[in-house]
Every structure is written in structure tokens, then in C-alpha cells.
Design a protein around this motif. Structure first.
Motif, mmCIF file in Angstrom:
data_model
loop_
_atom_site.group_PDB
_atom_site.id
_atom_site.type_symbol
_atom_site.label_atom_id
_atom_site.label_comp_id
_atom_site.label_asym_id
_atom_site.label_seq_id
_atom_site.Cartn_x
_atom_site.Cartn_y
_atom_site.Cartn_z
ATOM 1 N N LYS A 178 0.953 -1.253 0.057
ATOM 2 C CA LYS A 178 0.160 0.091 -0.127
ATOM 3 C C LYS A 178 0.847 1.437 0.090
ATOM 4 N N ARG A 179 2.137 1.245 0.414
ATOM 5 C CA ARG A 179 2.869 2.416 0.362
ATOM 6 C C ARG A 179 3.900 2.200 -0.901
ATOM 7 N N LYS A 180 3.819 3.424 -1.770
ATOM 8 C CA LYS A 180 4.632 3.413 -2.839
ATOM 9 C C LYS A 180 5.863 3.714 -2.485
ATOM 10 N N GLU A 181 6.396 4.469 -1.549
ATOM 11 C CA GLU A 181 7.551 4.823 -1.230
ATOM 12 C C GLU A 181 8.388 3.985 -0.152
ATOM 13 N N SER A 184 11.247 3.204 2.628
ATOM 14 C CA SER A 184 11.821 3.782 3.746
ATOM 15 C C SER A 184 13.468 3.713 3.607
ATOM 16 N N LEU A 185 14.337 4.564 4.128
ATOM 17 C CA LEU A 185 15.692 4.147 3.950
ATOM 18 C C LEU A 185 16.177 2.753 4.148
ATOM 19 N N ILE A 186 15.844 2.306 5.306
ATOM 20 C CA ILE A 186 16.131 0.880 5.645
ATOM 21 C C ILE A 186 16.020 -0.238 4.351
ATOM 22 N N GLY A 187 15.019 0.131 3.627
ATOM 23 C CA GLY A 187 14.577 -0.797 2.356
ATOM 24 C C GLY A 187 15.103 -0.579 1.185
ATOM 25 N N ILE A 188 15.900 0.365 0.968
ATOM 26 C CA ILE A 188 16.197 0.651 -0.445
ATOM 27 C C ILE A 188 17.557 -0.281 -0.733
ATOM 28 N N ARG A 189 17.280 -0.994 -1.628
ATOM 29 C CA ARG A 189 18.278 -1.934 -1.926
ATOM 30 C C ARG A 189 19.518 -1.599 -2.698
ATOM 31 N N ASP A 190 19.077 -0.528 -3.650
ATOM 32 C CA ASP A 190 20.298 -0.216 -4.162
ATOM 33 C C ASP A 190 21.399 0.719 -3.548
ATOM 34 N N THR A 191 22.641 0.412 -3.563
ATOM 35 C CA THR A 191 23.567 1.203 -2.830
ATOM 36 C C THR A 191 23.662 2.507 -2.940
ATOM 37 N N THR A 192 23.889 2.912 -4.190
ATOM 38 C CA THR A 192 24.080 4.324 -4.498
ATOM 39 C C THR A 192 22.811 5.067 -4.206
ATOM 40 N N GLU A 193 21.820 4.574 -4.460
ATOM 41 C CA GLU A 193 20.270 5.480 -3.914
ATOM 42 C C GLU A 193 20.309 5.537 -2.241
ATOM 43 N N HIS A 194 20.798 4.350 -1.679
ATOM 44 C CA HIS A 194 20.669 4.172 -0.341
ATOM 45 C C HIS A 194 21.640 5.172 0.423
ATOM 46 N N SER A 217 17.801 24.424 6.598
ATOM 47 C CA SER A 217 18.622 24.990 5.292
ATOM 48 C C SER A 217 17.805 26.496 5.086
ATOM 49 N N PRO A 218 18.711 27.192 4.556
ATOM 50 C CA PRO A 218 18.081 28.531 4.291
ATOM 51 C C PRO A 218 17.247 28.760 3.329
ATOM 52 N N SER A 219 17.375 27.679 2.260
ATOM 53 C CA SER A 219 16.547 27.556 1.105
ATOM 54 C C SER A 219 15.983 25.895 1.117
ATOM 55 N N PRO A 220 15.001 25.674 2.022
ATOM 56 C CA PRO A 220 14.571 24.323 2.093
ATOM 57 C C PRO A 220 14.274 23.592 0.975
ATOM 58 N N LYS A 221 14.514 22.478 0.840
ATOM 59 C CA LYS A 221 13.811 21.538 -0.242
ATOM 60 C C LYS A 221 13.314 20.371 0.366
ATOM 61 N N PRO A 222 12.022 20.549 1.118
ATOM 62 C CA PRO A 222 11.586 19.390 1.691
ATOM 63 C C PRO A 222 11.439 18.090 0.842
ATOM 64 N N MET A 223 11.648 16.787 1.509
ATOM 65 C CA MET A 223 11.220 15.604 0.778
ATOM 66 C C MET A 223 9.701 15.434 0.596
ATOM 67 N N PRO A 224 9.184 14.739 -0.497
ATOM 68 C CA PRO A 224 7.877 14.434 -0.518
ATOM 69 C C PRO A 224 6.881 14.045 0.884
ATOM 70 N N LEU A 225 5.955 14.118 1.132
ATOM 71 C CA LEU A 225 5.384 13.853 2.238
ATOM 72 C C LEU A 225 5.199 12.420 2.258
ATOM 73 N N SER A 226 5.123 11.460 1.140
ATOM 74 C CA SER A 226 5.061 10.118 1.154
ATOM 75 C C SER A 226 6.490 9.436 1.694
ATOM 76 N N VAL A 227 7.574 10.256 1.405
ATOM 77 C CA VAL A 227 8.811 9.795 1.647
ATOM 78 C C VAL A 227 8.986 10.144 2.969
ATOM 79 N N TYR A 228 8.811 11.297 3.474
ATOM 80 C CA TYR A 228 8.866 11.785 4.797
ATOM 81 C C TYR A 228 8.214 10.955 5.863
ATOM 82 N N SER A 229 6.936 10.758 5.498
ATOM 83 C CA SER A 229 6.316 10.021 6.350
ATOM 84 C C SER A 229 6.869 8.376 6.644
ATOM 85 N N SER A 230 7.202 7.949 5.493
ATOM 86 C CA SER A 230 7.824 6.582 5.406
ATOM 87 C C SER A 230 9.307 6.432 6.611
ATOM 88 N N ASP A 231 10.122 7.746 6.197
ATOM 89 C CA ASP A 231 11.159 7.791 7.102
ATOM 90 C C ASP A 231 10.863 7.994 8.534
#
Length: 560
Positions: free
Chosen positions: A172-175, A177-187, A334-348
Motif C-alpha cells: 500500500k506504500r509506494k515509497e 523507507s531508507l532501511i529498505g532501499i536495496r540500491d547501494t548508490t540510492e541508499h 536549510s536557508p532554502s529548504p527543499k523538503p522531501m515529498p510527504l510520502s517519503v517523509y512519512s515513511s522515514d
């Protein structure tokens, strides 16, 4: 009617039946070669490919249509099953030479069963004692109990996340979380924000949040201690840990110490933990498992709850909550915030709550169990705490982390409890990165696509690395200079190691030290009389993170 067509099975019928056999063998070849890249397409092939032999068999079969369907599908799937089993047990399989249970070599349902018992860590321990340092625990899976394998698997030049992570998140979750990212570079890219949030300088900024929650815990236990009450100390550790990580991840909203679990958070978390323990072995079945009554509903409720908390935290902002983990996940610092999307933030944020609360609560509960099982440990620890923080001077400051980290016996107690009962007993799985072809670990070549376990529970109790009495709680092993005592620091991995280790390790260590030292100094405690201490370790179950039973403790005001 011609007997050649409608009579008993004949040569033509047998030839037609062979088409179903060939279909089953063809499916095996397709899955063996393309399963990782095209699993969704192969599911359709599995479902519809027996239609081809069905069409061929139909003219040679006398009976109702259902029998024809059963014959075509049954023969295809039986052939596929037998082909899989023969291949997995045969010398042509790349893991053939490694010992292990026959059922484990044949199917991952062996892992599902043992995970369902909550005793997979004990099972792995028994297997390594019987078979040795390398055990085959699945058709394409190995478990290592060897200190020399730790760095090649977990270290800087180690492996990425293993295939179990494909099944450890809700469909049910498209995103992820950090712990489940398998690609080493992306992680590692996603990990950067966590590293910033939990570096030493940032930890200092979280100490006031910790201090408020520790004081709240002390006040609550102080009220109970006036009546020499019996408390479930494990429940209080969970309530404290959830409240604190709720502050860190969402800027508040959790008040389990004050109100109890009014939102049913524990039950939701436990349901998610258990279904993940099953689905990690059979990721293709995750949608089915999450659709089962109870499990799917609990998962949906948890997702809704976390999303609501995430929205509230975004609305509050750092100006209201002060700096916390979300300040970094949402880039508010950050002075110029670039927040992660809600779905990513809630997962993490959910990851922070589950990983940071369950593990800490279980670790603290284990520490109190061990030092109360033999009060000499308790008294030795209290003496050291009093020597460093005289009780007449008031509370133990959360901001004096340097003194806490330099207290030998306090840290020996923590190390020993984490050695015996690591918060993640067996779930450290890695696999060679896609495209590498595999990796050599000592003399063992691990093919690409092979899951590799390094179970901390097993390694921590291996007498090659911790001796004597590796199964006994003995803090002095961390202090002894006796050459006959083995305490191999390289084999100690409660937080994992390498670039994918526990991101919140420094915060967790501060939390453990402050809570343990504060409660030991402030209260007299003893395990409930007539309670069987064997129940504690029996009730510690491994569902990736440990779940625990009750810890009945009589708590009293300290007599000075």
C-alpha cells in the motif's frame, strides 16, 4: 467413436501430456533467468501458459472439461515443482556444496515457518553449531557466522541490501523507507540527511528533548514507588521510547507515559512487524498477506496514522517544535529548504519511530532484567554512578555525555546486554550488487542474487569470539585484561557496521546511558518474587526486531 481419440490413454495422449511437462520445464527456465527483472510478467506466464498444453490435451481426453483443465495445470505445475526441487538439490546449483536443512534448500516456506515461531535466531544458532560457519538457509541464501566475513559483507566495500527487503514493506506504500532501499548508490544518497541529523554536534541539540522525557519517566515511577508498586518495567520502557521518538520524528503527539496506548500504536506496530517477518521470505506473496483479515486493516490504519502525524508536524514547523529529526528530513535547517515529498517523509519518520523505539525499549528492558537477576551487578553499577554523579547534586544531566561514555562499568553492562540480546537478532541480510556477478567472501564465492545473513545473535554467542561462558551475562568480560578471556570487538555488531549501519547509534547510546544510570540511581528495584526469570528470555521473539513479554518489577524509593 475412435478409441485413438476417446479411448483410454494412448501414445497420442502421452505425447500431448508431454507438452504440459515441457511447459513446466520452460517456466522453470524463465523464472531462473528472468525472475529478478520481470517477476510481474512471469506471474502472468505462470497463470496462463498451461492453457497451451490444455488445448493440445483436449482432443485426446475423455471426460468433463474440468478434468482437462486439472490435467493441464496439474501436470505443468507438478513438473515445475519437481524441476525446482531437483535443481535446488542437485550439484548444478551454485550453492549445492553448502550444508543445510533439506527443506531450507528446497523452499523459502521453511523460512516463513521458522519466522512465524519468533525463534528464527535460535534456529540459526542451532544450524551453525551443527553445520559450521556457512549454512545454506534457503534455495538462494547463505548464513555466515565468521568474524572475517563481517567487513566483506557489511563494511565499506561490502554488499547492498538483500532480497528480503523486497518483501519488508507494505504494497500500500509506494515509497520505501531508507532501511529498505536495496540500491547501494540510492541508499547512500538518501542516508546523507540521516547522517547530518545524527552527527555528534546535532545530538547535543536533542538532549533537552531527551531530558524532558526522562524526567517525565522518573516522576511517573516516583509516584508508583511510594506504594512499593509492582510495575511492568518493559511496558514503561516502551512507553518512554515511543514518546521520545515521537518527539524526534513528529515533534510530539505521543503521550503513552501519560495516557497509555490510546491509539493502539503497539498493536499496529506489532501487526506490521509480524507480517513483514513472513513476507520478507516470499516477497511475491506480500500483496496476499497484506490482504488477509486483520493484517491489511492494521497496515492501512498505521499508514493513515503516520500520514496524519506527518501532516501535523509539517504544519507545526521547526519554530514550534525546535530542532529534531524532522527538521532535517524536511530540510527546515536549510536557508532554502527543499523538503522531501510527504510520502517519503512519512515513511522515514515511521522508520525512526519503529527502529528507534522498539529497539531501545527492548535493550533497556534486557539491561534491567540482567542486572536485577543478580543484584551484585545492580550494586556495582550504582556505586559507579554515585561516584560520578553524587545523588545529592540532583539528576544525572543528559548533556554530560562525555562522562557517561567514559564510565567503564555502565558501558560494560550496556555492551553485554546488547551482546546477548542484540535488538535485531538475525535480520542483517545483504546480497552482491546487481551487475557484479557475485562476491568472494574468504574462500566462499557468493553468486549474484544470493541473500547473505550475518546473524548478530549467533556471532555474539560464539565462543571463538566471546569466552568463557558466551551465553552468560558477565559485564566484566569487557573490562578484564585476562589473556584467557576473549572479547573480540570485531565480532560485536549490535548496530551493524559499515555505511549502512544504524543511523541513530549515537542517540541510542546516549538514551541507554541516561535512562539506565538515572533509574538505577533513583530507585530500589527487584524482580517480582515467585516470578520465573526464564520467562523473560523465552518471551523474547525475533520478528526482525525483538518483541518482548512482561518484566514485573517491585519498585521502591531509594533508601539513602
Amino acid at each position: 467413436m475412435s478409441p485413438e481419440i476417446f479411448g483410454p490413454p494412448n501414445t497420442r495422449f502421452i505425447d500431448a501430456l508431454l507438452s504440459a511437462v515441457l511447459c513446466g520445464l520452460g517456466l522453470h527456465l524463465l523464472f531462473n533467468k528472468f525472475e529478478r527483472q520481470y517477476l510481474h510478467l512471469l506471474k502472468f506466464a505462470l497463470l496462463f501458459s498451461p492453457l497451451a498444453p490444455l488445448y493440445i490435451i483436449l482432443p485426446h481426453y475423455r471426460g468433463i472439461a474440468l478434468n482437462v483443465v486439472l490435467t493441464a495445470y496439474g501436470t505443468t505445475y507438478a513438473t515445475l515443482l519437481m524441476s525446482l526441487i531437483i535443481y535446488r538439490l542437485s550439484p548444478i546449483h551454485p550453492l549445492w556444496k553448502y550444508p543445510g536443512p533439506v527443506l531450507a534448500k528446497c523452499t523459502k516456506f521453511w523460512g516463513v515457518y521458522h519466522s512465524s515461531t519468533g525463534c528464527i535466531h535460535h534456529t540459526l544458532s542451532d544450524l551453525h553449531r551443527y553445520y559450521g560457519s556457512v549454512v545454506r538457509t534457503g534455495p538462494n541464501e547463505l548464513s555466515f557466522c565468521d568474524v572475517d566475513a563481517i567487513q566483506p559483507i557489511l563494511g565499506a566495500d561490502g554488499m547492498g541490501k538483500g532480497p528480503v527487503w523486497d518483501g519488508r514493506h507494505s504494497p500500500k506504500r509506494k515509497e520505501v523507507s531508507l532501511i529498505g532501499i536495496r540500491d547501494t548508490t540510492e541508499h547512500l544518497q538518501r542516508r546523507k540527511v540521516w547522517n547530518r541529523a545524527f552527527n555528534i554536534s546535532r545530538i547535543k541539540k536533542y538532549e533537552p528533548i531527551l531530558r524532558v522525557r526522562v524526567d517525565q519517566l522518573v516522576d511517573a515511577l516516583q509516584d508508583l514507588s511510594k506504594t512499593n508498586a509492582q510495575v511492568d518495567l518493559a511496558e514503561w520502557m516502551s512507553s518512554f521510547a515511543y514518546d521520545f521518538m515521537g518527539d524526534m520524528a513528529f515533534g510530539g503527539f505521543f503521550e503513552l507515559m501519560r495516557d497509555g496506548d490510546v491509539d493502539g500504536l503497539w498493536k499496529l506496530m506489532e501487526a506490521g512487524i509480524r507480517v513483514n517477518a513472513y513476507s520478507q521470505h516470499i516477497p511475491w506473496a506480500a500483496p496476499v498477506l497484506y490482504a488477509l483479515p486483520g493484517l491489511g486493516k492494521a497496515s492501512a490504519r498505521l499508514i493513515d496514522f503516520v500520514t496524519a502525524m506527518a501532516n501535523k508536524r509539517i504544519q507545526r514547523g521547526m519554530a514550534f517544535t525546535g530542532e529534531d529529526l524532522s527538521s532535517h528530513l524536511l530540510d527546515e535547517v536549510s536557508p532554502s529548504p527543499k523538503p522531501m515529498p510527504l510520502s517519503v517523509y512519512s515513511s522515514d519518520a515511521l522508520l525512526a519511530v519503529v527502529a528507534g523505539s522498539d529497539t531501545t525499549a527492548t535493550a533497556l528492558s534486557n539491561m534491567f532484567f540482567y542486572i536485577l537477576s543478580d543484584k551484585t551487578f545492580f550494586e556495582e553499577l550504582r556505586n559507579e554512578i554515585d561516584a560520578n554523579f553524587p545523588i545529592k547534586e540532583g539528576r544525572i544531566p543528559a548533556d554530560d555525555s562525555s562522562k557517561l561514555s567514559s564510565m567503564p562499568y555502565l558501558n560494560a553492562v550496556i555492551n553485554e546486554a546488547l551482546r546477548l540480546q542484540p535488538p535485531v537478532p538475525s535480520g542483517l541480510q545483504r546480497a552482491p550488487d546487481v551487475g557484479t556477478g557475485g562476491k568472494l567472501i574468504g574462500s566462499t564465492f557468493v553468486p549474484e542474487g544470493t541473500g547473505v545473513y550475518l546473524p548478530p545473535y549467533v556471532i555474539h554467542r560464539d565462543e571463538r569470539y566471546f569466552y568463557p561462558n558466551p551465553n552468560a551475562f558477565w559485564p566484566e568480560r569487557w573490562l578484564s585484561g585476562d589473556p584467557n578471556t576473549k572479547t573480540n570487538q570485531a565480532a560485536y555488531i549490535p548496530y551493524s557496521v559499515g555505511p549502512m549501519n544504524c543511523a541513530g547509534k549515537l542517540l541510542a547510546q546516549l538514551e541507554l546511558r541516561v535512562v539506565l544510570a538515572t533509574l538505577v540511581q533513583r530507585f530500589d528495584m527487584e524482580l517480582k518474587p515467585q516470578w520465573n526469570p526464564l520467562e523473560w528470555e523465552t518471551n523474547l521473539q525475533d520478528f526482525f526486531v525483538s518483541t518482548k513479554g512482561t518484566l514485573p518489577v517491585i519498585i521502591k524509593p531509594r533508601v539513602l
